[in-house]
Design a protein around this motif. Structure first.
Motif, PDB file in Angstrom:
ATOM      1  N   PRO A  40    -100.704   9.399 -17.772  1.00 46.23           N
ATOM      2  CA  PRO A  40    -102.077   8.994 -18.742  1.00 46.23           C
ATOM      3  C   PRO A  40    -102.989  10.585 -17.891  1.00 46.23           C
ATOM      4  CG  PRO A  40    -102.090   7.891 -16.841  1.00 46.23           C
ATOM      5  CD  PRO A  40    -100.664   8.070 -17.038  1.00 46.23           C
ATOM      6  N   LEU A  41    -103.805  10.756 -17.981  1.00 53.72           N
ATOM      7  CA  LEU A  41    -104.882  12.250 -17.950  1.00 53.72           C
ATOM      8  C   LEU A  41    -105.750  10.668 -16.607  1.00 53.72           C
ATOM      9  CD1 LEU A  41    -103.806  13.114 -20.589  1.00 53.72           C
ATOM     10  CD2 LEU A  41    -106.353  14.483 -20.325  1.00 53.72           C
ATOM     11  N   LEU A  42    -105.424  11.988 -15.293  1.00 53.85           N
ATOM     12  CA  LEU A  42    -106.829  11.984 -14.486  1.00 53.85           C
ATOM     13  C   LEU A  42    -108.096  13.206 -14.651  1.00 53.85           C
ATOM     14  CD1 LEU A  42    -108.400  12.261 -11.691  1.00 53.85           C
ATOM     15  CD2 LEU A  42    -107.672   9.742 -12.281  1.00 53.85           C
ATOM     16  N   ILE A  43    -108.815  12.729 -15.676  1.00 57.68           N
ATOM     17  CA  ILE A  43    -109.539  13.774 -15.464  1.00 57.68           C
ATOM     18  C   ILE A  43    -111.064  13.771 -14.157  1.00 57.68           C
ATOM     19  CG2 ILE A  43    -111.537  14.891 -16.781  1.00 57.68           C
ATOM     20  CD1 ILE A  43    -110.099  14.213 -19.229  1.00 57.68           C
ATOM     21  N   SER A  44    -110.428  14.889 -13.502  1.00 62.85           N
ATOM     22  CA  SER A  44    -111.716  14.747 -13.152  1.00 62.85           C
ATOM     23  C   SER A  44    -113.584  15.665 -13.166  1.00 62.85           C
ATOM     24  CB  SER A  44    -111.130  15.074 -11.045  1.00 62.85           C
ATOM     25  OG  SER A  44    -111.920  15.118  -9.846  1.00 62.85           O
ATOM     26  N   SER A  45    -114.071  14.967 -13.321  1.00 58.48           N
ATOM     27  CA  SER A  45    -115.310  15.622 -13.833  1.00 58.48           C
ATOM     28  C   SER A  45    -116.515  16.440 -12.558  1.00 58.48           C
ATOM     29  CB  SER A  45    -116.143  15.730 -14.715  1.00 58.48           C
ATOM     30  OG  SER A  45    -117.555  15.739 -15.145  1.00 58.48           O
ATOM     31  N   GLY A  46    -116.649  17.889 -12.094  1.00 55.65           N
ATOM     32  CA  GLY A  46    -118.315  17.918 -11.102  1.00 55.65           C
ATOM     33  C   GLY A  46    -118.404  18.896 -11.212  1.00 55.65           C
ATOM     34  N   TYR A  47    -119.296  19.354 -10.450  1.00 60.73           N
ATOM     35  CA  TYR A  47    -120.100  20.928 -10.219  1.00 60.73           C
ATOM     36  C   TYR A  47    -119.780  21.505  -9.251  1.00 60.73           C
ATOM     37  CZ  TYR A  47    -124.276  18.454  -9.661  1.00 60.73           C
ATOM     38  OH  TYR A  47    -125.406  17.165  -8.373  1.00 60.73           O
TER      39      TYR A  47
ATOM     40  N   PHE B  72     -99.588  10.830 -12.983  1.00 62.07           N
ATOM     41  CA  PHE B  72    -100.662  11.066 -13.620  1.00 62.07           C
ATOM     42  C   PHE B  72    -100.787  12.824 -14.312  1.00 62.07           C
ATOM     43  CE2 PHE B  72    -102.206   8.199 -11.180  1.00 62.07           C
ATOM     44  CZ  PHE B  72    -102.982   7.398 -11.555  1.00 62.07           C
ATOM     45  N   ILE B  73    -101.071  13.537 -15.997  1.00 60.59           N
ATOM     46  CA  ILE B  73    -101.825  14.632 -15.702  1.00 60.59           C
ATOM     47  C   ILE B  73    -103.110  15.577 -14.651  1.00 60.59           C
ATOM     48  CG2 ILE B  73    -101.695  16.457 -17.419  1.00 60.59           C
ATOM     49  CD1 ILE B  73     -99.901  15.006 -19.048  1.00 60.59           C
ATOM     50  N   PRO B  74    -103.295  15.724 -13.963  1.00 59.77           N
ATOM     51  CA  PRO B  74    -104.530  16.318 -13.178  1.00 59.77           C
ATOM     52  C   PRO B  74    -105.828  17.594 -13.502  1.00 59.77           C
ATOM     53  CG  PRO B  74    -103.021  15.823 -11.412  1.00 59.77           C
ATOM     54  CD  PRO B  74    -102.315  16.615 -12.830  1.00 59.77           C
ATOM     55  N   VAL B  75    -106.692  16.459 -13.937  1.00 54.94           N
ATOM     56  CA  VAL B  75    -107.008  17.630 -15.156  1.00 54.94           C
ATOM     57  C   VAL B  75    -108.731  17.879 -14.740  1.00 54.94           C
ATOM     58  CG1 VAL B  75    -108.721  18.133 -17.534  1.00 54.94           C
ATOM     59  CG2 VAL B  75    -106.486  16.551 -17.380  1.00 54.94           C
ATOM     60  N   LYS B  76    -108.997  18.629 -14.050  1.00 57.00           N
ATOM     61  CA  LYS B  76    -110.445  19.921 -13.596  1.00 57.00           C
ATOM     62  C   LYS B  76    -111.578  19.890 -14.359  1.00 57.00           C
ATOM     63  CE  LYS B  76    -111.418  18.703  -9.374  1.00 57.00           C
ATOM     64  NZ  LYS B  76    -112.477  17.623  -9.534  1.00 57.00           N
ATOM     65  N   VAL B  77    -112.492  19.661 -14.192  1.00 59.46           N
ATOM     66  CA  VAL B  77    -113.309  19.701 -15.568  1.00 59.46           C
ATOM     67  C   VAL B  77    -114.827  20.312 -14.576  1.00 59.46           C
ATOM     68  CG1 VAL B  77    -115.748  19.178 -17.220  1.00 59.46           C
ATOM     69  CG2 VAL B  77    -112.906  17.852 -17.452  1.00 59.46           C
ATOM     70  N   ASP B  78    -115.722  21.381 -15.432  1.00 58.08           N
ATOM     71  CA  ASP B  78    -116.745  21.776 -14.730  1.00 58.08           C
ATOM     72  C   ASP B  78    -117.334  20.754 -16.181  1.00 58.08           C
ATOM     73  OD1 ASP B  78    -119.071  22.845 -14.304  1.00 58.08           O
ATOM     74  OD2 ASP B  78    -118.359  24.762 -13.700  1.00 58.08           O
TER      75      ASP B  78
ATOM     76  N   GLY C 276    -121.900   8.759 -11.605  1.00 58.36           N
ATOM     77  CA  GLY C 276    -122.309  10.182 -10.605  1.00 58.36           C
ATOM     78  C   GLY C 276    -120.829  10.726 -10.735  1.00 58.36           C
ATOM     79  N   TRP C 277    -121.485  11.799  -9.481  1.00 59.19           N
ATOM     80  CA  TRP C 277    -120.268  13.189  -9.493  1.00 59.19           C
ATOM     81  C   TRP C 277    -119.695  12.764  -8.081  1.00 59.19           C
ATOM     82  CZ3 TRP C 277    -124.427  14.149 -12.368  1.00 59.19           C
ATOM     83  CH2 TRP C 277    -124.481  14.204 -13.557  1.00 59.19           C
ATOM     84  N   PRO C 278    -118.462  13.697  -7.521  1.00 58.66           N
ATOM     85  CA  PRO C 278    -117.651  13.698  -8.652  1.00 58.66           C
ATOM     86  C   PRO C 278    -117.141  12.119  -9.344  1.00 58.66           C
ATOM     87  CG  PRO C 278    -116.656  13.433  -6.759  1.00 58.66           C
ATOM     88  CD  PRO C 278    -117.883  13.264  -6.451  1.00 58.66           C
ATOM     89  N   LEU C 279    -116.796  12.424 -10.947  1.00 62.48           N
ATOM     90  CA  LEU C 279    -116.295  10.942 -11.438  1.00 62.48           C
ATOM     91  C   LEU C 279    -114.700  11.625 -12.175  1.00 62.48           C
ATOM     92  CD1 LEU C 279    -116.971   9.062 -13.865  1.00 62.48           C
ATOM     93  CD2 LEU C 279    -117.877  10.917 -14.769  1.00 62.48           C
ATOM     94  N   ASN C 280    -114.078  10.707 -11.852  1.00 58.20           N
ATOM     95  CA  ASN C 280    -113.223  10.430 -12.259  1.00 58.20           C
ATOM     96  C   ASN C 280    -112.032   9.312 -12.822  1.00 58.20           C
ATOM     97  OD1 ASN C 280    -112.058  12.665  -9.314  1.00 58.20           O
ATOM     98  ND2 ASN C 280    -113.575  11.209  -8.579  1.00 58.20           N
TER      99      ASN C 280
END
Length: 618
Positions: free
Chosen positions: A57-64, A91-97, A120-124
């Motif tokens: 699976p992907l682990l999508i980590s979103s923040g700013y 996992f396939i780690p993914v960073k998102v702005d 909220g953020w960071p959102l994983n």
């Protein structure tokens, strides 16, 4: 031997980057993670195919970039070898702005709120190879995050297919829940929406300290704007004027605003606004400047007008980008204008939260060493007694000039002179501190800024130049409406496709500037609206992006407004205003189902301006 040693030294000095893909990113947030041991990837829909091939699976980590807890989680978890081993192996780690991939972030937020009750953020979020969100977590200490990852890994190893099926069914349920919120209400039920709105707002309004809620406090500028509009047209309940007075006063003096240099922090951890997390966002500055200016006009409060203008002075001074800020790939706008930074970081260049704003005792004494009355200055800025923050005092509104005149046996004019010289001494001392910036140039945020500048220019011509500069660049990037970018100043392949928010905010900004200056920009704004209807609308409503990045992301007829305006509410209002000037807009508007859905009733604050618009149309 010396030459060989020099070569060896150079070889040792060059660091090996763990994540070269992060190093090349246009996002400062992603570049922060270049040396993490986690093998981050930037978001790309093609990663789902990689996930299917590898059955991970992907682990999508979103923040700013300016987010305090995003920095904390990086230090505690994403730089930790044990966490990295877990993420890289399973996992396939993914960073998102979140400011670059807004629609993806919004969908993951909706999932987290629906499954956990808050987000909220960071959102994983763990996302299956089929693109369905499985589970998520926001900030968590290192050991808790490790436990979260271990739990998911164990379940995947025990029954991979069953977990994928669970995620698929969960995605279907969330989509169904969102679709149910789109079901139109009866006319009689819809007619009660204003009452539902005022009841919900009054229930959550803090009539002692202002704002909404009783714990963490955000300004919620769209809700304040709705209250102002209702008050202006005579539709607001009796409690609204006093509530607005308390809210605007408390936000400006209790810690949420930088009383030395100007600018509002994003939110406070406490209901008294006294413990902010120090991130400063351009979109917040624009919206709050508009609110203070409009409130000042309506309530005849010159001090609020001055505060709104001061906020825009802060943007012009401290958020303006220079020639060397954007890198070699950047291209300025007309006349060399480079726009304004997306945000200022919550942590300083030494990694300390609030380090640019807080005053340790020794720094305060040093800054005011040459001032003839440092005690007076400290009293004015509330820097006496116990400290709220371990690092030092946060300047805020303390004693008034009149109170200080009595306390120090001076006339008020002398007190004001001492306060002004003290402020200048503190600002000069503070300029030596380093404060990182997110130097992305956000198209939509500049649209919001243009709306505020159009209002400010009516009060002081010093904002004409900045307004004209923002307007000219927005007109340039909107010249081909179907190519509006998410980021300005970058090559097309890096700038990203404009989102629904971008189209709405730029159209609104151009409309507001044209309304105030008769600048002839109405045609450009109408073209953006026509393109928004064509690119983002489908049978169910409006999409956030032309193509949804994940399955299960459904269109909505009425998008919510929480911290920024609802794009659909803006589009519908402007479309109705210009029906006679565009056959495309007239046809689209006539076909659109304007009956409010159950979701509007369930979250009335999120649709406050929409409900007011419905009321005006009736």
């Amino acid at each position: 031997m010396l030459a060989a040693a020099s070569v060896l030294c150079l070889a040792v000095a060059l660091p090996v980057q763990a994540n070269p893909e992060m190093a090349d990113s246009i996002s400062p947030y992603l570049r922060l993670h270049v040396d993490d041991p986690v093998k981050w990837r930037a978001w790309d829909p093609a990663l789902l195919e990689k996930a299917r091939e590898e059955q991970r699976p992907l682990l999508i980590s979103s923040g700013y970039y300016s987010c305090y807890y995003c920095h904390v989680m990086q230090d505690e978890s994403f730089k930790d070898e044990g966490i990295a081993e877990r993420l890289n192996e399973h996992f396939i780690p993914v960073k998102v702005d979140r400011e670059v991939n807004g629609a993806l972030d919004t969908y993951l937020l909706e999932f987290q709120r629906a499954t956990a009750g808050s987000a909220g953020w960071p959102l994983n979020v763990v996302v299956t190879p089929e693109g369905h969100a499985l589970t998520g977590v926001v900030y968590a200490p290192r050991d808790d995050f490790a436990e979260f990852l271990d739990g998911i890994t164990e379940r995947l190893e025990a029954d991979y297919d069953a977990l994928l099926d669970l995620a698929r069914r969960g995605s279907d349920e969330l989509s169904e829940q969102l679709r149910k919120g789109e079901e139109p209400m009866s006319d009689s039920r819809a007619a009660r929406l204003p009452q539902v709105l005022w009841t919900a707002m009054e229930r959550e309004a803090d009539d002692l300290q202002g704002g909404f809620g009783s714990s963490t406090k955000f300004p919620h500028s769209p809700w304040l704007r709705a209250l102002l509009e209702a008050e202006r047209i005579g539709e607001a309940p009796d409690w609204v004027p006093e509530f607005l007075d308390i809210t605007l006063e408390e936000m400006s003096g209790s810690g949420l605003r930088d009383v030395l240099g100007g600018g509002f922090f994003r939110y406070s951890d406490t209901p008294d606004w006294g413990e902010p997390h120090f991130e400063v966002m351009l979109e917040d500055q624009a919206q709050l400047a508009w609110v203070y200016l409009k409130a000042g006009e309506h309530f005849d409060r010159q001090d609020w007008i001055e505060l709104g203008l001061e906020n825009l002075d802060f943007v012009k001074r401290d958020m303006a980008l220079r020639e060397d800020d954007l890198g070699d790939q950047a291209e300025p706008g007309p006349d060399g204008f480079r726009g304004f930074a997306a945000s200022l970081s919550a942590v300083d260049d030494q990694g300390r939260e609030g380090g640019a704003y807080l005053w340790p005792e020794e720094d305060l004494e040093s800054a005011l060493a040459d001032h003839e009355n440092p005690e007076l200055v400290r009293a004015y800025f509330g820097m006496e007694g116990a400290k709220v923050f371990d690092l030092g005092y946060l300047p805020r509104s303390g004693e008034t000039v009149a109170q200080l005149a009595e306390r120090f046996e001076l006339d008020e004019e002398a007190v004001q002179e001492k306060v002004d010289s003290g402020r200048e001494a503190l600002i000069v001392a503070r300029e030596e501190r380093g404060l990182p910036r997110d130097e992305k140039v956000l198209t939509g945020a500049h649209g919001l800024l243009l709306s505020a500048l159009s209002l400010a220019a009516d009060h002081d011509e010093r904002f004409e130049e900045a307004g004209e500069a923002v307007r000219a660049w927005l007109l340039e990037v909107a010249e081909s409406p179907d190519e509006l970018p998410t980021l300005m100043g970058l090559p097309r392949e890096d700038a990203g496709e404009g989102t629904l928010n971008d189209y709405a905010y730029v159209a609104q900004g151009l409309r507001d500037w044209d309304s105030a200056h008769d600048s002839g920009d109405r045609g450009a704004a109408i073209a953006l609206l026509e393109t928004a209807w064509e690119r983002f609308r489908d049978d169910d409503g409006f999409r956030s992006e032309p193509e949804p990045p994940l399955p299960g992301m459904i269109s909505q007829r009425f998008h919510p407004a929480v911290h920024r305006p609802s794009p659909t509410t803006l589009i519908l209002r402007m479309t109705e205003e210009w029906l006679e000037e565009s056959d495309t807009l007239e046809s689209a508007f006539e076909e659109y189902d304007l009956r409010p859905g159950l979701g509007v009733e369930g979250q009335p604050k999120h649709h406050a301006r929409l409900i007011l618009w419905f009321q005006e149309r009736d």
